[in-house]
Design an enzyme around this catalytic site. Structure first.
Site, short mmCIF file in Angstrom:
data_model
loop_
_atom_site.label_atom_id
_atom_site.label_comp_id
_atom_site.label_asym_id
_atom_site.label_seq_id
_atom_site.Cartn_x
_atom_site.Cartn_y
_atom_site.Cartn_z
N LYS A 135 36.01 30.19 35.89
CA LYS A 135 34.93 31.08 36.31
C LYS A 135 33.53 30.49 36.11
CE LYS A 135 36.72 35.31 36.97
NZ LYS A 135 37.01 36.72 36.82
N ASP B 166 43.05 37.43 30.20
CA ASP B 166 42.45 37.36 31.54
C ASP B 166 41.55 36.14 31.72
OD1 ASP B 166 43.72 39.79 32.03
OD2 ASP B 166 41.98 40.95 31.40
N GLY C 40 48.72 40.63 33.44
CA GLY C 40 48.47 40.62 34.88
C GLY C 40 47.91 39.26 35.21
N GLN D 55 48.31 37.36 27.52
CA GLN D 55 47.20 37.86 26.65
C GLN D 55 46.34 36.68 26.19
OE1 GLN D 55 50.64 39.40 25.85
NE2 GLN D 55 49.90 40.50 27.60
P1 GDP Z 1 45.12 35.86 33.51
O1 GDP Z 1 45.64 37.14 32.96
O2 GDP Z 1 44.66 34.93 32.42
O3 GDP Z 1 46.08 35.18 34.43
O4 GDP Z 1 43.84 36.23 34.34
P2 GDP Z 1 43.66 37.47 35.38
O5 GDP Z 1 44.38 37.15 36.63
O6 GDP Z 1 43.96 38.75 34.71
O7 GDP Z 1 42.10 37.47 35.55
C1 GDP Z 1 41.42 36.38 36.04
C2 GDP Z 1 40.66 36.81 37.29
O8 GDP Z 1 39.73 35.80 37.63
C3 GDP Z 1 41.57 36.93 38.52
O9 GDP Z 1 41.01 37.91 39.37
C4 GDP Z 1 41.49 35.57 39.15
O10 GDP Z 1 41.75 35.59 40.56
C5 GDP Z 1 40.05 35.20 38.88
N1 GDP Z 1 39.76 33.78 38.68
C6 GDP Z 1 40.49 32.82 38.06
N2 GDP Z 1 39.79 31.67 37.98
C7 GDP Z 1 38.61 31.90 38.58
C8 GDP Z 1 37.44 31.12 38.81
O11 GDP Z 1 37.33 29.95 38.42
N3 GDP Z 1 36.39 31.74 39.44
C9 GDP Z 1 36.44 33.02 39.86
N4 GDP Z 1 35.38 33.53 40.48
N5 GDP Z 1 37.52 33.79 39.66
C10 GDP Z 1 38.58 33.25 39.02
P1 IMO Z 2 46.86 38.90 30.38
O1 IMO Z 2 48.18 38.16 30.19
C1 IMO Z 2 43.75 41.44 28.70
C2 IMO Z 2 44.94 44.34 25.67
C3 IMO Z 2 44.85 45.80 26.04
C4 IMO Z 2 44.59 46.40 24.66
C5 IMO Z 2 45.44 45.54 23.75
C6 IMO Z 2 46.81 46.13 23.43
O2 IMO Z 2 46.67 39.42 31.75
O3 IMO Z 2 45.75 38.09 29.87
P2 IMO Z 2 49.06 46.46 24.79
O4 IMO Z 2 49.32 47.06 26.13
O5 IMO Z 2 49.48 45.03 24.69
O6 IMO Z 2 49.58 47.27 23.67
O7 IMO Z 2 47.45 46.49 24.63
O8 IMO Z 2 45.60 44.30 24.41
N1 IMO Z 2 45.75 43.52 26.61
C7 IMO Z 2 45.23 42.66 27.48
N2 IMO Z 2 43.94 42.38 27.78
N3 IMO Z 2 44.75 40.74 29.31
C8 IMO Z 2 46.03 40.99 29.00
O9 IMO Z 2 47.05 40.22 29.46
C9 IMO Z 2 46.33 42.01 28.07
N4 IMO Z 2 47.47 42.53 27.57
C10 IMO Z 2 47.10 43.44 26.66
O10 IMO Z 2 43.80 46.03 26.93
O11 IMO Z 2 43.24 46.21 24.31
MG MG Z 3 45.32 39.19 33.20
#
Ligand code: GDP
Ligand code: IMO
Ligand code: MG
Length: 426
Positions: free
Chosen positions: A330, A13, A40, A223
């Protein structure tokens, strides 16, 4: 040409989806190499938010190819939903997406097994996203899995039934766990029809041919490095190699074909699910980070645990990935914090450790360096000239200690809220 790799350096994330979307115009192809719908990836542009799970984050760009590599695991039901949602927005998915024949399939019973395993672990659970990731990779390495290419072959239904039988035998070993094997079966088979209509390719051959033609490719990680099956905080990890080597095995690219490695990290740290997180904050500052950063899982909606940045962990991730440049996301979330802390080492008993140890635990007490925070809103800025001096100090400090340049600073979730540091990129 070489394949550039973009991946997360923390516990996922980090904002990978957003940055891939920003970088896509520079590339011909975007390819996912591991993970599955546990990911996600959030993209925001034109006021609309999109969350991608299996589909690469280059899908919104006209004229770009997106590939789901052999290292990815696909749940046809979730995949179909993703495609339907994209097509409803007039995104021509079938024109832009190709799938590896060797990608493995997540069966409904893989999801049930994931739930059963977590249920049995009780308090010691991994905190899995319950998408069936672990059981599917177990069947892959156990040489029992079903692959996309199998769908088109005679005897697919029999193979499916045989695997389900094996899963039922495993499920019967769990006490006090009820399940319905048939629950999602019809929908699963129906969803396969959507998958079958997409171009199914030998992605390793395809990608290597593209490289020969001089096409540029960006491999998109899912991840984060600290969730890697080998190098993460085992057993609280996912079941794939999230690190740069995963791009080689997950796409069929030789190591000498890897070019730049972009390491993405948040200006602080988060983790969702169980496992050690020494810099986790249980106080108001942690709550503030969660609130201001909207730190709730893009896949599960779970609140993310929040804390300060961890230098030993980042250094480790930079090393195992061979990161050539960093992208910090962020940064805007840290505005309003009077001080910004950075963990430089851990105290464990009477020892001071400045490397990520084998047995990382929450008993490690972080040693912090404190930097002055900034109060300016960063979300509207468009160039590095507008960075408050304290943010610049934070960036300079991190670059020095991590011995790697930070070439992109993200100051908001929108595609446009991205500052390219031209002085670094030039
Ligand atoms: P990913 O899994 O690495 O693609 O990241 P996610 O989408 O799961 O989580 C990142 C969250 O931070 C999302 O809600 C993005 O919209 C948000 N996001 C990404 N970059 C920034 C940023 O520079 N600032 C803020 N405030 N939010 C961000
Ligand atoms: P993105 O691509 C954050 C975490 C789960 C759990 C562990 C194992 O959005 O960064 P799993 O379902 O893979 O067996 O879960 O890994 N996890 C993530 N945490 N971002 C993800 O993907 C994750 N995918 C799995 O929360 O701790
Ligand atoms: Mg994510």
């Amino acid at each position: 040409m070489k394949v550039d790799v973009l991946l997360g350096l923390q516990w996922g994330d980090e904002g990978k989806g957003k940055i891939v979307d920003v970088l896509t115009p520079k590339y011909d192809v975007i390819a996912r190499f591991q993970g599955g719908p546990n990911a996600g990836h959030t993209l925001i542009f034109d006021g609309i938010k999109h969350v991608l799970h299996t589909i690469p984050s280059g899908i919104f760009h006209e004229g770009k190819e997106n590939i789901i590599g052999n290292g990815v695991v696909i749940d046809p039901i979730i995949f179909k939903k993703e495609i339907t949602a994209l097509e409803a927005l007039n995104c021509p998915v079938s024109e832009r997406l190709k799938i590896s024949r060797k990608a493995h399939l997540i069966l409904p019973t893989h999801r049930i097994l994931d739930a059963a395993s977590e249920h049995a672990k009780g308090k010691a659970k991994i905190g899995s996203t319950l998408k069936g990731i672990g059981p599917t990779y177990m069947d892959k390495t156990g040489r029992n899995g079903l692959r996309v290419g199998d769908i088109f072959k005679d005897g697919f239904r029999e193979k499916y039934d045989a695997l389900v039988e094996k899963h039922i035998r495993l499920l019967n070993q769990y006490d006090n766990f009820t399940y319905d094997v048939k629950e999602n079966e019809a929908e699963w088979f129906e969803s396969l029809e959507t998958l079958k209509k997409l171009p199914i390719i030998d992605s390793e051959n395809y990608i290597n041919a593209l490289l020969k033609q001089g096409k540029s490719i960006l491999a998109e990680g899912a991840q984060g490095s600290l969730l890697d099956i080998d190098f993460g905080s085992y057993p609280f990890v996912t079941s794939s190699n999230t690190t740069a080597a995963g791009a080689c095995t997950g796409l069929g690219i030789a190591p000498n074909k890897i070019g730049r490695v972009y390491g993405i990290f948040k200006a602080y740290a988060t983790r969702v699910g169980s496992g050690p997180f020494p810099t986790e904050l249980f106080d108001e500052t942690g709550d503030e980070l969660r609130k201001i950063g909207h730190e709730f899982g893009a896949t599960t909606g779970r609140p993310r645990r929040c804390g300060w940045i961890d230098i030993p962990a980042l250094k480790y991730a930079i090393t195992v990935n061979g990161v050539t440049e960093l992208h910090m996301t962020k940064a805007d979330v840290l505005s309003t914090f009077k001080e910004v802390k950075v963990c430089t080492a851990y105290q464990h008993g009477d020892q001071m450790i400045n490397e990520l140890p084998f047995d990382l635990t929450d008993q490690m007490i972080p040693e912090y360096k404190s930097l002055k925070g900034w109060s300016e809103d960063l979300t509207q800025i468009s160039s590095t000239d507008e960075f408050p001096s304290e943010l610049m100090d934070y960036i300079t400090y991190l670059e020095e200690v991590l011995e790697t340049p930070i070439s992109i600073v993200s100051v908001g979730p929108d595609r446009n809220q991205t500052i390219l540091r031209d002085e670094i990129l030039a």
